[in-house]
Design a protein around this motif. Structure first.
Motif, PDB file in Angstrom:
ATOM      1  N   ASP A  30       0.815  -1.221   0.000  1.00 35.62           N
ATOM      2  CA  ASP A  30       0.000   0.000   0.000  1.00 35.62           C
ATOM      3  C   ASP A  30       0.844   1.265   0.000  1.00 35.62           C
ATOM      4  O   ASP A  30       0.508   2.259   0.651  1.00 35.62           O
ATOM      5  CB  ASP A  30      -0.952   0.009   1.210  1.00 35.62           C
ATOM      6  CG  ASP A  30      -1.786  -1.268   1.323  1.00 35.62           C
ATOM      7  OD1 ASP A  30      -2.234  -1.757   0.276  1.00 35.62           O
ATOM      8  OD2 ASP A  30      -1.941  -1.779   2.446  1.00 35.62           O
ATOM      9  N   GLY A  31       1.962   1.215  -0.711  1.00 34.75           N
ATOM     10  CA  GLY A  31       2.797   2.405  -0.847  1.00 34.75           C
ATOM     11  C   GLY A  31       3.676   2.710   0.341  1.00 34.75           C
ATOM     12  O   GLY A  31       4.257   3.804   0.411  1.00 34.75           O
ATOM     13  N   ILE A  61       2.219   0.065  13.595  1.00 36.13           N
ATOM     14  CA  ILE A  61       3.083   1.218  13.327  1.00 36.13           C
ATOM     15  C   ILE A  61       2.827   1.646  11.893  1.00 36.13           C
ATOM     16  O   ILE A  61       3.056   0.873  10.944  1.00 36.13           O
ATOM     17  CB  ILE A  61       4.569   0.901  13.532  1.00 36.13           C
ATOM     18  CG1 ILE A  61       4.847   0.498  14.980  1.00 36.13           C
ATOM     19  CG2 ILE A  61       5.434   2.107  13.145  1.00 36.13           C
ATOM     20  CD1 ILE A  61       6.306   0.133  15.242  1.00 36.13           C
ATOM     21  N   ALA A  62       2.361   2.865  11.724  1.00 34.83           N
ATOM     22  CA  ALA A  62       2.049   3.363  10.388  1.00 34.83           C
ATOM     23  C   ALA A  62       3.317   3.685   9.607  1.00 34.83           C
ATOM     24  O   ALA A  62       4.404   3.850  10.183  1.00 34.83           O
ATOM     25  CB  ALA A  62       1.178   4.616  10.507  1.00 34.83           C
ATOM     26  N   VAL A  80      11.207   7.834   8.566  1.00 37.43           N
ATOM     27  CA  VAL A  80      11.756   6.730   9.353  1.00 37.43           C
ATOM     28  C   VAL A  80      11.554   5.428   8.576  1.00 37.43           C
ATOM     29  O   VAL A  80      10.440   5.121   8.149  1.00 37.43           O
ATOM     30  CB  VAL A  80      11.062   6.605  10.730  1.00 37.43           C
ATOM     31  CG1 VAL A  80      11.635   5.417  11.511  1.00 37.43           C
ATOM     32  CG2 VAL A  80      11.201   7.894  11.529  1.00 37.43           C
ATOM     33  N   ARG A  81      12.628   4.683   8.406  1.00 41.38           N
ATOM     34  CA  ARG A  81      12.529   3.380   7.750  1.00 41.38           C
ATOM     35  C   ARG A  81      12.439   2.296   8.823  1.00 41.38           C
ATOM     36  O   ARG A  81      13.307   2.193   9.693  1.00 41.38           O
ATOM     37  CB  ARG A  81      13.728   3.116   6.847  1.00 41.38           C
ATOM     38  CG  ARG A  81      13.648   1.765   6.116  1.00 41.38           C
ATOM     39  CD  ARG A  81      14.832   1.562   5.201  1.00 41.38           C
ATOM     40  NE  ARG A  81      14.804   0.257   4.568  1.00 41.38           N
ATOM     41  CZ  ARG A  81      14.178  -0.031   3.430  1.00 41.38           C
ATOM     42  NH1 ARG A  81      13.502   0.928   2.805  1.00 41.38           N
ATOM     43  NH2 ARG A  81      14.202  -1.242   2.917  1.00 41.38           N
ATOM     44  N   LEU A 116       4.236  -1.710  10.173  1.00 39.00           N
ATOM     45  CA  LEU A 116       4.054  -2.934  10.944  1.00 39.00           C
ATOM     46  C   LEU A 116       2.568  -3.196  11.122  1.00 39.00           C
ATOM     47  O   LEU A 116       1.832  -2.333  11.605  1.00 39.00           O
ATOM     48  CB  LEU A 116       4.731  -2.819  12.311  1.00 39.00           C
ATOM     49  CG  LEU A 116       4.560  -4.015  13.253  1.00 39.00           C
ATOM     50  CD1 LEU A 116       5.204  -5.272  12.668  1.00 39.00           C
ATOM     51  CD2 LEU A 116       5.151  -3.707  14.632  1.00 39.00           C
ATOM     52  N   VAL A 117       2.159  -4.419  10.734  1.00 35.84           N
ATOM     53  CA  VAL A 117       0.774  -4.826  10.924  1.00 35.84           C
ATOM     54  C   VAL A 117       0.748  -6.166  11.644  1.00 35.84           C
ATOM     55  O   VAL A 117       1.746  -6.893  11.676  1.00 35.84           O
ATOM     56  CB  VAL A 117       0.020  -4.931   9.577  1.00 35.84           C
ATOM     57  CG1 VAL A 117       0.034  -3.596   8.849  1.00 35.84           C
ATOM     58  CG2 VAL A 117       0.613  -6.022   8.701  1.00 35.84           C
ATOM     59  N   ALA A 118      -0.412  -6.491  12.224  1.00 35.97           N
ATOM     60  CA  ALA A 118      -0.618  -7.783  12.868  1.00 35.97           C
ATOM     61  C   ALA A 118      -1.796  -8.469  12.202  1.00 35.97           C
ATOM     62  O   ALA A 118      -2.747  -7.816  11.755  1.00 35.97           O
ATOM     63  CB  ALA A 118      -0.883  -7.601  14.366  1.00 35.97           C
ATOM     64  N   ALA A 119      -1.726  -9.812  12.130  1.00 35.50           N
ATOM     65  CA  ALA A 119      -2.812 -10.587  11.521  1.00 35.50           C
ATOM     66  C   ALA A 119      -2.898 -11.935  12.212  1.00 35.50           C
ATOM     67  O   ALA A 119      -1.876 -12.476  12.657  1.00 35.50           O
ATOM     68  CB  ALA A 119      -2.565 -10.769  10.023  1.00 35.50           C
TER      69      ALA A 119
END
Length: 464
Positions: A291-292, A315-316, A321-322, A298-301
């Motif tokens: 999504d660019g 974390i968006a 910040v990389r 950081l996502v959770a699933a």
């Protein structure tokens, strides 16, 4: 005296044909490393190099002695706790290789698990390519290369006795992971081009020819790596090209199960997976550029369904910040980032999502996540170094409000006194208006008014 003359190998034309194209290679014969002619030419090249460099011998020896004087040869790494043991390696003066050891947690008699000097004593070449202790601490899987081709031989050693089992597996590459039964070990094989492309499963006591291929990567752009998650629940198979990744998982409790994909590969989608489990979660933490998110987010699933519809953003994406990676523990996450040209580590509390930064004394530094074998702990190991500070291992108590840090090991540098040196950082605006960070290091007693000589070292990026 005449200057040395470089050796000239004899031409042996060989015509190579592929897809209707024909080319002549005069030096094809050199691929035969055991051919007496090849060996003779290499010896002649070495003799020529020695003759050309002979005038520099004294200077070379002086430089070598200066470097060696700042290295402490007899040393020991910071111990890494894991259950009832703590693991470490040590070096001994005048011995070439490290010695892998363990002792009871908190101190006690040492057990040598693998003395590389002993293993290498009858070999012209030696490299350790794999080292993995079984979950019950009873068996060591280790892989060694004795000819430099990076094809390793895998063996298994009883840690209590130091005796090797009869199991021997040849022709493997990097990557080892144990299942929970402590009898099943996964390893990786390369193809003819030395591309890691297959994951195999071995059961202790079974002949190697009965080992099973559990995963194969047919796309020649992709390479495989395997590991066991810190949670201990999964063996993770990562397959990646330069711009695309894909991750598969095998439950460590069911090593015969077929691997399951976390997210099917999509061209240009790079992601990495960490497993997190506690009383409220059983999930994958995914660092992704989807999504660019060019700097990653950081996502959770849920473990059972990691599709994008199930993602919860932790974390968006941030333009400045990389996000480099995440390490999961039961109550905390360690986040590795790069910002303002610094590599740094911060921590996130699982229960609250609160992020806290580690503070260090120097303005220019690098920090990283160190060796952490235990999952259910609030004490984590991180590393730190700067232009003036030798590499240091810290144990950090994440359960305290002030993030209590304790130095466990600082790399000794004989003859060096860190108090005599100062580091600083300034930002310089260049011709195109960009701000460029400049790191400065100098002796504390050196004037910085422009009168002292300086060495400028930089990296030039050329855009084509």
């Amino acid at each position: 005296m005449f200057p040395p003359v470089p050796p000239e190998p004899r031409r042996r034309p060989v015509v190579l044909s592929l897809h209707g194209d024909h080319r002549t290679d005069d030096w094809y014969w050199m691929r035969e490393r055991d051919d007496p002619a090849t060996l003779a030419h290499l010896e002649a090249e070495n003799a020529y190099a020695d003759a050309v460099l002979e005038p520099t011998n004294a200077r070379r020896d002086c430089i070598f002695e200066e470097i060696a004087s700042h290295i402490q040869e007899t040393d020991e790494s910071a111990p890494v706790p894991d259950g009832p043991w703590e693991y470490y390696s040590r070096t001994v003066e005048e011995l070439q290789y490290a010695i892998q050891c363990r002792r009871p947690r908190g101190g006690g008699p040492e057990t040598v698990l693998l003395d590389q000097n002993v293993e290498a004593q009858d070999e012209d070449y030696f490299a350790l390519g794999g080292f993995a202790i079984s979950p019950d601490d009873a068996t060591l899987a280790y892989a060694i290369d004795t000819n430099g081709d990076e094809l390793h031989t895998l063996r298994f050693r009883v840690t209590a006795t130091g005796a090797d089992l009869a199991d021997v597996i040849d022709g493997i590459t990097y990557g080892l992971a144990w299942a929970d039964d402590c009898r099943t070990c996964f390893y990786v094989r390369p193809d003819d081009a030395m591309r890691a492309y297959q994951v195999w499963r071995h059961e202790l006591g079974a002949p190697a020819d009965r080992d099973v291929v559990v995963f194969e990567e047919d796309d020649e752009r992709f390479n495989i790596d395997i590991d066991r998650t810190r949670s201990g629940r999964y063996v993770v198979i990562d397959t990646s090209s330069k711009m695309t990744t894909e991750t598969w998982c095998i439950p460590t409790a069911s090593p015969a199960d077929a691997p399951q994909v976390v997210l099917p590969r999509e061209a240009g989608h790079e992601y990495s997976v960490e497993h997190h489990v506690d009383a409220d979660h059983d999930r994958f933490l995914i660092v992704t550029n989807a999504d660019g998110a060019t700097n990653f987010k950081l996502v959770a699933a849920p473990v059972g369904d990691a599709s994008r519809e199930q993602w919860v953003e932790l974390i968006a994406h941030r333009a400045d910040v990389r996000l480099e990676g995440v390490d999961a523990f039961r109550e905390h996450l360690l986040i590795t980032e790069r910002s303002d040209a610094l590599d740094r580590v911060c921590t996130m509390a699982v229960a609250t999502g609160v992020v806290r930064d580690f503070t260090f004394p120097d303005p220019v530094y690098t920090s990283w996540v160190g060796a952490n074998e235990e999952y259910d702990t609030t004490t984590v190991r991180i590393g730190y170094t700067s232009l003036v500070a030798p590499s240091t291992d810290f144990d950090v108590d994440l359960g305290t409000p002030e993030l209590t840090m304790r130095a466990v090991k600082t790399q000794p540098v004989p003859g060096y006194d860190a108090s005599k040196y100062v580091s600083a950082r300034v930002w310089v605006t260049v011709a195109d208006g960009a701000n460029v960070p400049v790191s400065i290091v100098h002796r504390r007693d050196t004037p910085i008014d422009g009168t002292a000589p300086g060495l400028v070292y930089g990296l030039s990026l050329i855009h084509i």
